[in-house]
Design an enzyme around this catalytic site. Sequence first.
Site, mmCIF file in Angstrom:
data_model
loop_
_atom_site.group_PDB
_atom_site.id
_atom_site.type_symbol
_atom_site.label_atom_id
_atom_site.label_comp_id
_atom_site.label_asym_id
_atom_site.label_seq_id
_atom_site.Cartn_x
_atom_site.Cartn_y
_atom_site.Cartn_z
ATOM 1 N N CYS A 1 13.348 11.400 6.134
ATOM 2 C CA CYS A 1 13.257 11.114 7.569
ATOM 3 C C CYS A 1 14.586 11.374 8.253
ATOM 4 O O CYS A 1 14.634 11.637 9.444
ATOM 5 C CB CYS A 1 12.829 9.671 7.775
ATOM 6 S SG CYS A 1 13.873 8.502 6.890
ATOM 7 N N LYS B 1 0.855 -1.184 0.000
ATOM 8 C CA LYS B 1 0.000 0.000 0.000
ATOM 9 C C LYS B 1 0.892 1.236 0.000
ATOM 10 O O LYS B 1 1.447 1.627 1.032
ATOM 11 C CB LYS B 1 -0.919 0.040 1.229
ATOM 12 C CG LYS B 1 -2.068 1.020 0.992
ATOM 13 C CD LYS B 1 -2.565 1.725 2.214
ATOM 14 C CE LYS B 1 -1.944 3.045 2.505
ATOM 15 N NZ LYS B 1 -1.950 4.061 1.452
ATOM 16 N N GLU C 1 9.059 17.319 14.113
ATOM 17 C CA GLU C 1 9.482 17.087 12.732
ATOM 18 C C GLU C 1 8.690 18.000 11.793
ATOM 19 O O GLU C 1 7.467 17.930 11.755
ATOM 20 C CB GLU C 1 9.241 15.624 12.341
ATOM 21 C CG GLU C 1 9.759 15.299 10.959
ATOM 22 C CD GLU C 1 9.436 13.884 10.514
ATOM 23 O OE1 GLU C 1 8.258 13.488 10.587
ATOM 24 O OE2 GLU C 1 10.362 13.167 10.086
ATOM 25 N N GLU D 1 9.173 2.232 10.866
ATOM 26 C CA GLU D 1 10.233 3.235 10.724
ATOM 27 C C GLU D 1 9.546 4.581 10.540
ATOM 28 O O GLU D 1 8.772 4.758 9.604
ATOM 29 C CB GLU D 1 11.141 2.913 9.531
ATOM 30 C CG GLU D 1 11.976 1.656 9.726
ATOM 31 C CD GLU D 1 12.910 1.721 10.924
ATOM 32 O OE1 GLU D 1 13.193 2.831 11.414
ATOM 33 O OE2 GLU D 1 13.346 0.662 11.390
HETATM 34 P P1 NAD Z 1 2.034 8.891 6.730
HETATM 35 O O1 NAD Z 1 2.222 8.274 8.063
HETATM 36 O O2 NAD Z 1 1.011 9.928 6.568
HETATM 37 O O3 NAD Z 1 1.670 7.755 5.655
HETATM 38 C C1 NAD Z 1 2.482 6.612 5.472
HETATM 39 C C2 NAD Z 1 1.629 5.511 4.868
HETATM 40 O O4 NAD Z 1 0.665 5.079 5.840
HETATM 41 C C3 NAD Z 1 0.822 5.960 3.649
HETATM 42 O O5 NAD Z 1 0.796 4.930 2.691
HETATM 43 C C4 NAD Z 1 -0.556 6.179 4.246
HETATM 44 O O6 NAD Z 1 -1.595 6.097 3.315
HETATM 45 C C5 NAD Z 1 -0.620 5.035 5.242
HETATM 46 N N1 NAD Z 1 -1.643 5.152 6.283
HETATM 47 C C6 NAD Z 1 -2.194 6.263 6.812
HETATM 48 N N2 NAD Z 1 -3.099 5.931 7.762
HETATM 49 C C7 NAD Z 1 -3.120 4.573 7.835
HETATM 50 C C8 NAD Z 1 -3.837 3.635 8.626
HETATM 51 N N3 NAD Z 1 -4.726 4.006 9.535
HETATM 52 N N4 NAD Z 1 -3.588 2.325 8.431
HETATM 53 C C9 NAD Z 1 -2.682 1.906 7.524
HETATM 54 N N5 NAD Z 1 -1.964 2.764 6.744
HETATM 55 C C10 NAD Z 1 -2.183 4.077 6.892
HETATM 56 O O7 NAD Z 1 3.479 9.412 6.275
HETATM 57 P P2 NAD Z 1 3.852 10.247 4.952
HETATM 58 O O8 NAD Z 1 3.360 11.646 5.102
HETATM 59 O O9 NAD Z 1 3.458 9.484 3.739
HETATM 60 O O10 NAD Z 1 5.446 10.240 5.031
HETATM 61 C C11 NAD Z 1 6.203 11.163 5.739
HETATM 62 C C12 NAD Z 1 6.662 10.570 7.062
HETATM 63 O O11 NAD Z 1 7.390 9.367 6.826
HETATM 64 C C13 NAD Z 1 7.607 11.464 7.846
HETATM 65 O O12 NAD Z 1 7.230 11.491 9.197
HETATM 66 C C14 NAD Z 1 8.965 10.774 7.681
HETATM 67 O O13 NAD Z 1 9.877 11.037 8.717
HETATM 68 C C15 NAD Z 1 8.562 9.351 7.627
HETATM 69 N N6 NAD Z 1 9.590 8.524 6.995
HETATM 70 C C16 NAD Z 1 10.329 7.683 7.781
HETATM 71 C C17 NAD Z 1 11.335 6.908 7.221
HETATM 72 C C18 NAD Z 1 12.165 5.983 8.082
HETATM 73 O O14 NAD Z 1 12.769 5.047 7.541
HETATM 74 N N7 NAD Z 1 12.243 6.177 9.383
HETATM 75 C C19 NAD Z 1 11.582 6.990 5.846
HETATM 76 C C20 NAD Z 1 10.814 7.864 5.080
HETATM 77 C C21 NAD Z 1 9.804 8.613 5.656
#
Ligand code: NAD
Length: 482
Positions: free
Chosen positions: A284, A175, A382, A250
């Site tokens: 991130c 997803k 963040e 992560e």
């Molecule tokens: P997000 O948490 O909004 O979304 C991530 C994913 O989760 C998306 O596919 C989203 O549709 C899905 N999602 C949302 N609600 C859900 C639910 N209830 N159940 C299942 N899936 C759900 O994050 P984003 O805005 O897409 O990405 C940015 C964030 O990602 C930042 O906080 C960044 O730090 C983090 N990030 C972390 C890493 C790492 O390896 N630590 C790497 C890249 C990005």
Amino acid sequence: MSTTAYQYVDGEWIEGESDDEITVRDPADPDDPIAAFPGASQAQARAAVRAADTASASWAEAAPVEREEVLYEVADRIDAAQDSLAETLTREEGKPISSSRGEVARAAEIFRFFASQARTATGDTVPSNDPETFTYTVREPLGVVSLITPWNFPIATPSWKLATALATGNAVVLKPSSETPMIARRLVELLEAAGLPGGVVNLVVGAGSTVGDELTTHEAVDGVSFTGSTATGQHIAETVAERGLPVQTEMGGKNPLVVLPDADLDAAVDTAIAGAFGGCGQACTATSRLVVHEDVASEVTDAVVERAEGLSLGPGMDDPDMGPAVSAAENETNAEYVEVAKDEGATLLTGGGTPAGLEDGHFIEPTVFGDVDSEMRIAQEEVFGPVLGIIEVADFEEAMAVANDVDYGLSSGVFTSDMAAAREFTRRIEAGVVKVNGSTTGSQIQMPFGGMKASSSETTKEMGKRAYEFYTHEKVVYRSDP
Ligand code: NAD
């Protein structure tokens, strides 16, 4: 505008059936949507999990060499399509085209690296106390794994989850973020073309609120690997943990780069600029706190501001130094944090506004704040945008205290020529990744990656030679002669 199907369930491309409309926009030119389509429904997510469940046994039993060959084929196909994949990525995510090419090349490298895990993700043969009992461990696939990914590295992140899960014999439901479904679809098309059997990989593009629960709570799901924000990750971790299943999360970061007075200051400034503003700060591991010793603070601050003001901005296809934020919502958050920081008493040294001539896209100038205190929100939360806070410290002890004074613990860096200080920093920093004279951003695939504290579930890490551990059960066997 494309209306081609985005959902891939049991080897078939199908249209989404929910009322959620997913609209893909070019962040540099968002007025004309590139694509719009209905997201997957809950029932379709359920069907994807069931398809993976049905397909998982035969994929688990496929000879490792067969799984390996498919993944090498995926890598070759990614390489062959590098330019057009990079263009797809830049059009929907916004990053400079050279960065997209690099990310696509990395995706191929990831598939190559993990292809070999099909044959090397082994258990141990252990000396037995009883000469008639053979003692060993085996690694077996979990079964069905849900892979949930964000938009900021929209081909690399799905690739390292897919490649590890598939190499070790799991069937998956991917997803991706609704911001970047086009590159996810292209990746799954390549997996299909490389010969992956139907049902082994499934793609569900839909709102997290519609499809998320099905991917985390369906009884056929055996594990969940998530990358994204801390709020979503914690929700998923709690949901999955209730069922006692493996979950890997992560999440966010608030990564410090510490500059000590004996550092190579030119290198430190170059690194801070790349870490804070590369990818528009949307990593991130982005450098969001520059923690500088007071003896060199004004020199470093002046150089950072000068370099930030010299960065070129523009649409990703023009390959500027910095592209736009991915969406209107992300850029509004950036603007809100600029106001928050000003209200809290930080000094806006440069940036903070919309760059001239780029008002139509989601652009913001590279932004640097001085006079930042560690307790300010700009130093704690963040932002996920090109906003760097400079925190001046009196000595190494204060630098350490400030660096660790956040909930997050993903990446970190120190610039110094004093290797005793570097060693001390490495020992005491509360972060999963430590760079000495290097950027908080960037990682090598053969090295494990993951954080501490609120940045990570701290289960087995992703990437590296032990990444397969998350995707496998370890079975311990005692086999005695009859
Ligand atoms: P997000 O948490 O909004 O979304 C991530 C994913 O989760 C998306 O596919 C989203 O549709 C899905 N999602 C949302 N609600 C859900 C639910 N209830 N159940 C299942 N899936 C759900 O994050 P984003 O805005 O897409 O990405 C940015 C964030 O990602 C930042 O906080 C960044 O730090 C983090 N990030 C972390 C890493 C790492 O390896 N630590 C790497 C890249 C990005």
